[in-house]
Design a protein around this motif. Structure first.
Motif, PDB file in Angstrom:
ATOM      1  N   GLU A   1       0.832  -1.203   0.000  1.00  0.00           N
ATOM      2  CA  GLU A   1       0.000   0.000   0.000  1.00  0.00           C
ATOM      3  C   GLU A   1       0.863   1.248   0.000  1.00  0.00           C
ATOM      4  O   GLU A   1       0.569   2.233  -0.693  1.00  0.00           O
ATOM      5  CB  GLU A   1      -0.934   0.002   1.204  1.00  0.00           C
ATOM      6  CG  GLU A   1      -2.036  -1.036   1.115  1.00  0.00           C
ATOM      7  CD  GLU A   1      -2.845  -1.156   2.405  1.00  0.00           C
ATOM      8  OE1 GLU A   1      -2.680  -0.315   3.306  1.00  0.00           O
ATOM      9  OE2 GLU A   1      -3.640  -2.102   2.495  1.00  0.00           O
ATOM     10  N   LEU A   2       1.947   1.227   0.769  1.00  0.00           N
ATOM     11  CA  LEU A   2       2.855   2.361   0.829  1.00  0.00           C
ATOM     12  C   LEU A   2       3.524   2.593  -0.527  1.00  0.00           C
ATOM     13  O   LEU A   2       3.618   3.730  -1.002  1.00  0.00           O
ATOM     14  CB  LEU A   2       3.914   2.140   1.910  1.00  0.00           C
ATOM     15  CG  LEU A   2       4.914   3.271   2.135  1.00  0.00           C
ATOM     16  CD1 LEU A   2       4.202   4.562   2.503  1.00  0.00           C
ATOM     17  CD2 LEU A   2       5.904   2.885   3.215  1.00  0.00           C
ATOM     18  N   LEU A   3       3.966   1.522  -1.167  1.00  0.00           N
ATOM     19  CA  LEU A   3       4.579   1.643  -2.489  1.00  0.00           C
ATOM     20  C   LEU A   3       3.598   2.235  -3.498  1.00  0.00           C
ATOM     21  O   LEU A   3       3.956   3.085  -4.312  1.00  0.00           O
ATOM     22  CB  LEU A   3       5.083   0.285  -2.980  1.00  0.00           C
ATOM     23  CG  LEU A   3       6.336  -0.236  -2.298  1.00  0.00           C
ATOM     24  CD1 LEU A   3       6.604  -1.671  -2.718  1.00  0.00           C
ATOM     25  CD2 LEU A   3       7.535   0.643  -2.600  1.00  0.00           C
ATOM     26  N   LYS A   4       2.354   1.773  -3.437  1.00  0.00           N
ATOM     27  CA  LYS A   4       1.320   2.301  -4.346  1.00  0.00           C
ATOM     28  C   LYS A   4       1.108   3.793  -4.098  1.00  0.00           C
ATOM     29  O   LYS A   4       1.032   4.584  -5.043  1.00  0.00           O
ATOM     30  CB  LYS A   4       0.021   1.534  -4.135  1.00  0.00           C
ATOM     31  CG  LYS A   4      -1.096   2.009  -5.027  1.00  0.00           C
ATOM     32  CD  LYS A   4      -2.382   1.268  -4.770  1.00  0.00           C
ATOM     33  CE  LYS A   4      -3.488   1.854  -5.623  1.00  0.00           C
ATOM     34  NZ  LYS A   4      -4.755   1.849  -4.974  1.00  0.00           N
ATOM     35  N   GLU A   5       1.045   4.178  -2.851  1.00  0.00           N
ATOM     36  CA  GLU A   5       0.827   5.577  -2.497  1.00  0.00           C
ATOM     37  C   GLU A   5       1.980   6.450  -2.996  1.00  0.00           C
ATOM     38  O   GLU A   5       1.759   7.524  -3.574  1.00  0.00           O
ATOM     39  CB  GLU A   5       0.686   5.705  -0.978  1.00  0.00           C
ATOM     40  CG  GLU A   5       0.325   7.092  -0.510  1.00  0.00           C
ATOM     41  CD  GLU A   5       0.104   7.144   0.982  1.00  0.00           C
ATOM     42  OE1 GLU A   5       0.682   8.041   1.624  1.00  0.00           O
ATOM     43  OE2 GLU A   5      -0.628   6.287   1.515  1.00  0.00           O
ATOM     44  N   VAL A   6       3.207   5.987  -2.794  1.00  0.00           N
ATOM     45  CA  VAL A   6       4.375   6.748  -3.239  1.00  0.00           C
ATOM     46  C   VAL A   6       4.389   6.872  -4.769  1.00  0.00           C
ATOM     47  O   VAL A   6       4.678   7.936  -5.314  1.00  0.00           O
ATOM     48  CB  VAL A   6       5.681   6.103  -2.714  1.00  0.00           C
ATOM     49  CG1 VAL A   6       6.908   6.707  -3.372  1.00  0.00           C
ATOM     50  CG2 VAL A   6       5.765   6.246  -1.202  1.00  0.00           C
ATOM     51  N   ALA A   7       4.051   5.791  -5.456  1.00  0.00           N
ATOM     52  CA  ALA A   7       4.002   5.826  -6.922  1.00  0.00           C
ATOM     53  C   ALA A   7       2.959   6.832  -7.404  1.00  0.00           C
ATOM     54  O   ALA A   7       3.203   7.588  -8.351  1.00  0.00           O
ATOM     55  CB  ALA A   7       3.704   4.440  -7.464  1.00  0.00           C
TER      56      ALA A   7
END
Length: 46
Positions: free
Chosen positions: A9-15
């Protein structure tokens, strides 16, 4: 398992944030809306 989901979820948010930054940069660089639209479309075609 929850930790893996949180990292995803964090990776998706950063992307998503990075993509928004790219779009804002394009908008600031372009002379008109048509040029901005073309550059944003080009991002989608990468």
């Amino acid at each position: 398992m929850d930790e893996e989901m949180n990292v995803g979820e964090l990776l998706k948010e950063v992307a998503e944030e990075n993509q928004t930054r790219k779009i804002l940069e394009i908008l600031n660089e372009c002379k008109d809306i048509e040029e901005a639209k073309e550059k944003v479309k080009a991002l989608l075609n990468k």
